[in-house]
Design an enzyme around this catalytic site. Structure first.
Site, mmCIF file in Angstrom:
data_model
loop_
_atom_site.group_PDB
_atom_site.id
_atom_site.type_symbol
_atom_site.label_atom_id
_atom_site.label_comp_id
_atom_site.label_asym_id
_atom_site.label_seq_id
_atom_site.Cartn_x
_atom_site.Cartn_y
_atom_site.Cartn_z
ATOM 1 N N ASP A 33 41.082 43.769 35.606
ATOM 2 C CA ASP A 33 41.292 43.249 36.953
ATOM 3 C C ASP A 33 41.090 41.737 36.915
ATOM 4 O O ASP A 33 40.522 41.201 35.955
ATOM 5 C CB ASP A 33 40.286 43.894 37.919
ATOM 6 N N SER A 34 41.509 41.082 37.984
ATOM 7 C CA SER A 34 41.302 39.642 38.087
ATOM 8 C C SER A 34 39.813 39.298 38.177
ATOM 9 O O SER A 34 39.429 38.162 37.943
ATOM 10 C CB SER A 34 42.020 39.118 39.335
ATOM 11 N N CYS A 54 44.235 45.766 38.968
ATOM 12 C CA CYS A 54 44.505 44.697 39.928
ATOM 13 C C CYS A 54 45.902 44.872 40.537
ATOM 14 O O CYS A 54 46.894 44.946 39.806
ATOM 15 C CB CYS A 54 44.427 43.363 39.196
ATOM 16 N N GLU A 58 33.594 40.644 49.127
ATOM 17 C CA GLU A 58 32.718 40.128 48.072
ATOM 18 C C GLU A 58 31.388 39.631 48.631
ATOM 19 O O GLU A 58 30.348 39.799 48.011
ATOM 20 C CB GLU A 58 33.413 39.007 47.285
ATOM 21 N N CYS A 84 44.988 46.518 47.546
ATOM 22 C CA CYS A 84 44.138 45.500 46.927
ATOM 23 C C CYS A 84 42.819 46.164 46.548
ATOM 24 O O CYS A 84 42.302 46.990 47.302
ATOM 25 C CB CYS A 84 43.895 44.358 47.915
ATOM 26 N N HIS A 89 39.887 45.279 46.696
ATOM 27 C CA HIS A 89 38.730 45.056 47.577
ATOM 28 C C HIS A 89 38.776 45.855 48.879
ATOM 29 O O HIS A 89 37.764 46.015 49.540
ATOM 30 C CB HIS A 89 38.646 43.568 47.943
HETATM 31 N N1 DGL Z 1 42.128 42.238 42.397
HETATM 32 C C1 DGL Z 1 43.040 41.582 43.298
HETATM 33 C C2 DGL Z 1 44.077 42.598 43.794
HETATM 34 O O1 DGL Z 1 43.877 43.794 43.741
HETATM 35 C C3 DGL Z 1 42.328 40.950 44.467
HETATM 36 C C4 DGL Z 1 41.594 39.672 44.126
HETATM 37 C C5 DGL Z 1 42.521 38.584 43.624
HETATM 38 O O2 DGL Z 1 43.261 37.970 44.427
HETATM 39 O O3 DGL Z 1 42.523 38.370 42.421
HETATM 40 O O4 DGL Z 1 45.118 42.195 44.225
#
Ligand code: DGL
Length: 275
Positions: free
Chosen positions: A18-19, A81, A160, A192, A194
């Site tokens: 993931d990012s 991600c 977050e 997403c 989050h």
């Molecule tokens: N993990 C990213 C997503 O699911 C969210 C956070 C980001 O913008 O990197 O799109």
């Protein structure tokens, strides 16, 4: 008694990236559904967010991370991600010859299966929404489906920083989602990593008749199906505590606290690496 060869491919880990730490919501679902599997996670905490980066940059980062995980002898790669799944999957699949899945298709499949009105909403980062990846995946399954999208960039910092259950979160959610709620959708994809943390406020904004689709949950089910089909489910029982290993590209402030919020338990075995 049947003996299992030592180099049995099924005992290899599943690679997840993931990012940042948001992908831990996907790890949580994977561990719940497949407790016997070892996971190697990479969170690109030094370069997060991906949601506002260009397609080229995200593909470049995704390739770097996939090479890193492949060296760890993973049997499958999960792009947790949404922003990376939206743009990197075709390139990753061309480069690597292990099963690779993202979160978009599983989320889209589940949304179509549970919608009777054929009107589905999608929320995600700016990158995910502008890539139209969910819309294309939904239309591929049912070309008559109507798709309504909305980017909700403020949801990421709200989740977050632990503001996900506050009045401010509810107000922001209402503002973002008022347009979607009026479109008559009966399903909303949480596109997403989050957003599962904001389920309660999102549900209030769109009303109880709209089903929320958690792409992470659906992806875990798809991983199980693929491993079963390829006879790759781990035949070795996991013993001891946690056998998963976590790599990050940075330890940002409050890392421990924030990651705990996403995984619902303490994160152990975390290593910082340079790609
Ligand atoms: N993990 C990213 C997503 O699911 C969210 C956070 C980001 O913008 O990197 O799109």
């Amino acid at each position: 008694m049947k003996t299992i060869p030592k180099n049995d491919e099924s005992s290899r880990p599943i690679g997840v990236f993931d990012s940042g730490i948001g992908g831990l919501t996907v790890v949580k679902e994977l561990s719940r559904l497949l407790p016997n599997e070892k996971i190697i996670y990479f969170g690109d905490t030094a370069r997060v967010p991906y949601g506002n980066k260009s397609k080229e940059t995200i593909i470049h980062y995704s390739l770097q991370i996939a090479y890193f995980l492949l060296k760890k002898k993973i049997k499958m790669l999960v792009v947790a991600c949404n922003s990376a799944s939206s743009v990197s999957l075709p390139t990753l699949k061309r480069h690597f010859h292990i099963p690779i899945i993202g979160v978009i298709e599983p989320g889209a499949k589940s949304a179509i299966a549970s919608s009777s009105k054929n009107k589905i909403g999608v929320i995600g980062t700016l990158g995910t929404v502008s890539s139209l990846a969910y819309k294309k995946a939904l239309k591929k399954i049912n070309r008559n489906v109507k798709v309504f999208q909305q980017a909700c960039p403020l949801f990421v910092p709200l989740a977050e920083d632990g503001w996900n259950k506050t009045k401010i979160a509810q107000d922001i959610s209402d503002e973002y989602l008022k347009g979607l709620a009026n479109k008559g959708i009966d399903g909303l994809i949480l596109g997403c990593t989050h957003y599962p943390l904001l389920k309660n406020v999102i549900q209030k904004s769109v009303g109880k008749n709209v089903g929320l689709i958690d792409s992470g949950v659906e992806t875990a089910k798809e991983v199980k199906r693929i491993l079963e089909k390829k006879n790759l489910l781990n035949r070795h029982k996991q013993t001891g505590r946690n056998h998963s290993v976590f790599f990050v590209s940075d330890f940002p402030h409050k890392f421990k606290e924030v990651s705990q919020r996403f995984l619902s338990k303490e994160l152990t075995h975390v290593h910082k690496v340079k790609l």
